[in-house]
Design an enzyme around this catalytic site. Structure first.
Site, mmCIF file in Angstrom:
data_model
loop_
_atom_site.group_PDB
_atom_site.id
_atom_site.type_symbol
_atom_site.label_atom_id
_atom_site.label_comp_id
_atom_site.label_asym_id
_atom_site.label_seq_id
_atom_site.Cartn_x
_atom_site.Cartn_y
_atom_site.Cartn_z
ATOM 1 N N GLU A 77 15.500 -50.781 24.490
ATOM 2 C CA GLU A 77 14.212 -50.242 24.910
ATOM 3 C C GLU A 77 13.797 -50.613 26.300
ATOM 4 O OE1 GLU A 77 9.554 -51.515 24.165
ATOM 5 O OE2 GLU A 77 11.244 -51.868 22.488
ATOM 6 N N HIS B 167 7.932 -45.698 19.928
ATOM 7 C CA HIS B 167 7.213 -46.773 20.991
ATOM 8 C C HIS B 167 5.829 -46.851 20.979
ATOM 9 C CE1 HIS B 167 6.642 -48.453 24.734
ATOM 10 N NE2 HIS B 167 7.672 -49.280 24.875
ATOM 11 N N ASP C 211 13.053 -54.784 26.970
ATOM 12 C CA ASP C 211 11.770 -54.255 27.143
ATOM 13 C C ASP C 211 11.508 -54.589 28.792
ATOM 14 O OD1 ASP C 211 9.459 -52.676 27.051
ATOM 15 O OD2 ASP C 211 8.373 -54.042 25.798
#
Length: 365
Positions: A52, A207, A328
């Site tokens: 991600e 997301h 992230d």
């Protein structure tokens, strides 16, 4: 490490750092013994794939990020993120190397193409973004993978783009940034998209989005609750439940949804879902209890939640084969995420699955 000096312990917690110290003859005997023991237990250096990882791509008509909206991010933090989002080689690769990250699976930073009201522009932007992502991957195929954008404003065009992205561009899957102008993925208009994803064997990462879907009184006068502190998890978890309760996984049992941030609250709510579904007349009768779709159809990632207790709960709910590592980047610190992965109370086999094995299987990396 954000300009701060590394401690020896932090260096030793990276594969690259241990190798560098060993090559320079700077490991103490106990450190060398521990490193050798770790290599023998795990079958070699840990391959780490983070899935991600945000990127800002050039040439798009649709502009905007989560950094210019209602969320009160500190200016210096937002500036650092904006510096790193468009970058591939100067900061990103160095960060990966410093922390032993083998590969980042890149995706368009939110809100991506989902906020674009003009369907034709959304289609054009998705194509440009996916082409740009494919070029990045082609230049460094061992370091980067990609989750393609989908222009859901036009479901037919989204089906065609999904086919092109997987077959021609060799993407690993797809990422959708929340709702598309207030439309959610359980709606009948998106059934052809789900059918195509199932046919392609492609996972879809759901997301959070910074684009508000409407007023939420709970957030009034509390901007701190907007975004990663609370509302994104609640909204994305709710979107996931819409998909589940809409019967998408009954209609398309091979569909695969991935949600981040240790499941956006859902693993900790799963037992209550199974109890309360018996008391509620649902619009779409489900073939199984809600929790049965976790693991079989819903996987999750560790992004932004670096806690052993939360990880254990997530594994208990979805199973070890459906928890994937994510950082992230650049919104979270790679060194913290990797240190959490390396130190979590897991067996070597479990650690390898979360670090890369599950991503390699689900995303066909």
């Amino acid at each position: 490490m954000s300009g701060q000096p590394w401690t020896r312990r932090q260096v030793l917690n990276t594969a690259a750092g241990t190798a560098a110290l060993a090559g320079a003859g700077q490991l103490t005997a106990p450190e060398a013994a521990r490193a050798d023991g770790a290599r023998r237990r795990t079958g070699g250096p840990l391959r780490i794939v983070a899935i991600e990882e945000a990127v800002m791509l050039p040439g798009l008509i649709t502009q905007g990020t989560a950094l210019g909206g209602a969320i009160p991010f500190r200016p210096e933090v937002a500036r650092e993120w904006l510096k790193r989002l468009p970058d591939i080689t100067e900061y990103r690769l160095a960060d990966m190397d410093a922390n032993g990250v083998t590969m980042q699976v890149l995706s368009l930073t939110p809100p991506g193409v989902q906020m674009q009201p003009d369907a034709a522009i959304a289609v054009r932007d998705a194509q440009i973004a996916n082409d740009a992502l494919a070029e990045i991957i082609a230049a460094r195929p061992t370091r980067f993978g990609g989750l393609a954008a989908l222009p859901l404003q036009d479901p037919g065009a989204a089906v065609r783009e999904a086919r092109r992205a997987m077959r021609d561009l060799k993407m690993a899957g797809f990422l959708v940034n929340g709702h598309t102008n207030g439309h959610y993925l359980d709606e009948p208009r998106f059934r052809p998209v789900w059918a195509e994803l199932e046919q392609l064997g492609a996972a879809l990462y759901l997301h959070p989005t910074p684009a508000p879907a409407g007023d939420w009184g709970l957030l009034k006068d509390r901007p701190e609750l907007v975004g990663p502190l609370y509302s994104w998890a609640a909204e994305t978890g709710g979107h996931t439940l819409r998909i589940l309760l809409g019967g998408v996984f009954d209609d398309f049992p091979g569909a695969r949804l991935i949600v981040g941030h240790m499941g956006e609250f859902l693993p900790f709510h799963a037992p209550r879902l199974d109890v309360q579904i018996r008391n509620i007349t649902t619009r779409v009768p489900l073939k199984r209890p809600p929790s049965a779709y976790f693991g079989d159809n819903i996987s999750l990632t560790t992004s932004g939640v670096m806690d052993d207790t939360m990880l254990r709960a997530a594994i208990d709910v979805v199973g070890i084969d459906h928890v994937l590592f994510a950082i992230d980047y650049p919104f979270e610190k790679s060194e913290q995420a990797v240190a959490f992965l390396r130190r979590a109370p897991l067996t070597p086999a479990q650690r390898r699955k979360i670090a890369s094995g599950n991503a390699q299987r689900i995303l066909k990396l």
